[in-house]
Design a protein around this motif. Structure first.
Motif, mmCIF file in Angstrom:
data_model
loop_
_atom_site.group_PDB
_atom_site.id
_atom_site.type_symbol
_atom_site.label_atom_id
_atom_site.label_comp_id
_atom_site.label_asym_id
_atom_site.label_seq_id
_atom_site.Cartn_x
_atom_site.Cartn_y
_atom_site.Cartn_z
ATOM 1 N N HIS A 187 -7.572 -0.583 5.977
ATOM 2 C CA HIS A 187 -8.960 -0.094 5.886
ATOM 3 C C HIS A 187 -9.493 -0.254 4.465
ATOM 4 N N VAL A 239 0.036 4.571 -9.037
ATOM 5 C CA VAL A 239 1.187 4.300 -8.169
ATOM 6 C C VAL A 239 2.243 3.530 -8.962
ATOM 7 N N ALA A 248 -3.087 -6.512 -2.281
ATOM 8 C CA ALA A 248 -2.644 -6.939 -0.953
ATOM 9 C C ALA A 248 -3.261 -8.275 -0.549
ATOM 10 N N ARG A 249 -4.449 -8.579 -1.076
ATOM 11 C CA ARG A 249 -5.116 -9.828 -0.694
ATOM 12 C C ARG A 249 -4.449 -11.038 -1.320
ATOM 13 N N GLY A 301 0.856 -1.189 0.000
ATOM 14 C CA GLY A 301 0.000 0.000 0.000
ATOM 15 C C GLY A 301 0.890 1.236 0.000
ATOM 16 N N VAL A 310 0.815 0.415 6.201
ATOM 17 C CA VAL A 310 0.555 1.767 6.712
ATOM 18 C C VAL A 310 -0.544 2.394 5.853
ATOM 19 N N LEU A 352 -3.292 0.990 4.884
ATOM 20 C CA LEU A 352 -3.737 0.025 3.864
ATOM 21 C C LEU A 352 -4.934 -0.803 4.302
ATOM 22 N N ASP A 355 1.600 -2.229 -4.537
ATOM 23 C CA ASP A 355 0.347 -1.473 -4.597
ATOM 24 C C ASP A 355 -0.452 -2.014 -5.780
ATOM 25 N N ALA A 399 0.566 -5.642 -7.334
ATOM 26 C CA ALA A 399 -0.283 -6.748 -6.862
ATOM 27 C C ALA A 399 -1.295 -6.233 -5.863
#
Ligand code: SAM
Length: 274
Positions: free
Chosen positions: A162, A111, A133-134, A80, A158, A160, A106, A131
């Motif tokens: 939420h 980004v 995050a999941r 993130g 940091v 991320l 990210d 990629a």
């Protein structure tokens, strides 16, 4: 069409993204009118939003400084990443030791575009994995080109978690990542709070969730602490962003974000056979 053209074609200027809204709040220029409009409406609900995101960046800097400094960490997995701004993880870590290895992750094409440009100028070992995050398997496989998972790694989440709804089990994401790193590794988290400035944060979240393609979930203290399950939380524990090892003289008035840093301890020795 070049690879760069293809990358830019994934950026939709008509739909806001969390990365571009956040960039606007930080004073960046990599955002569109839809992002600015949403960011401004959020500020009307929570006038402390801009101070809050700056305080989040300040936490990131203090956490990396601690991890590369006192904790002696030389490898960082920063998921993130966000659009580059001041004091990016590799800059803070490599200013302490240029040999620090940093992998950013990210899923926002803006980004990615900026990371490509940024990486042409970095001096230390730094890479970027495009990629979600999941998808922890893809992240860990991509990061292994740069990071040695036999040695401690600081996993940075940091601002991320939420962005990962409960239905997608963000606790499983954190557990998978921490299972892949050896004892002596660290986890640093910051997470927007639903129980500090509660009314403004609820209004802001509802507004964002009408506009963003992926909803945000602000969480209370008791839903942030379990991200650290099985790890040793460092002092001062899970606290408002401003109160994690503040710089001398810093304003420590609570802002609506929970943060913490924890260490993965060595597994207990198995009992000797009778
Ligand atoms: N970590 C930076 C910081 O704290 O300053 C940026 C935080 S910004 C609020 C959240 C970042 O997470 C954005 O860049 C967004 O694109 C990224 N992000 C959100 N959901 C993601 C997901 N499911 N997978 C990967 N990145 C994600």
């Amino acid at each position: 069409m070049t690879a760069d053209d293809r990358m830019w074609s994934h950026i939709n200027p008509n739909v806001p993204t969390i990365a571009r809204v956040y960039d606007y709040w930080l004073g960046g220029k990599d955002n569109f009118a839809v992002d600015r409009e949403l960011a401004e409406r959020f500020v009307q609900a929570d006038p402390m939003a801009v101070v809050g995101v700056r305080s989040n960046r300040a936490f990131l800097r203090r956490a990396v400084r601690f991890l590369a400094g006192d904790a002696g960490i030389r490898q960082f997995l920063d998921i993130g990443t966000g659009i580059p701004t001041a004091n990016n993880t590799h800059e803070v870590a490599q200013s302490i030791d240029p040999a620090c290895r940093v992998v950013y992750v990210d899923n926002d094409p803006m980004v990615l575009a900026h990371a490509r440009a940024l990486l042409t100028s970095v001096t230390g070992p730094t890479d970027y994995v495009d990629a979600d995050a999941r998808d922890t398997a893809t992240i860990l496989a991509g990061a292994a080109d740069t990071l040695d998972f036999g040695r401690p790694v600081a996993v940075m989440l940091v601002g991320l978690l939420h962005c990962i709804p409960d239905a997608d089990d963000p606790y499983r994401v954190v557990a998978d990542l921490m299972a892949a790193v050896p004892p002596g590794s660290y986890l640093a988290i910051s997470h927007p709070a639903s129980d500090i400035h509660a009314g403004a944060m609820a209004e802001g979240a509802a507004m964002m969730n009408k506009a963003l393609p992926v909803p945000v979930t602000f969480r209370p203290y008791e839903r942030v602490v379990p991200f650290f399950d099985g790890l040793e939380l460092l002092e001062p524990g899970v606290v408002p962003t401003t109160q994690w090892r503040p710089d001398p003289g810093a304003d420590t008035t609570p802002l609506p974000g929970w943060v913490g840093v924890a260490r993965k301890a060595a597994a207990p020795a198995s009992p000797a056979a009778a």
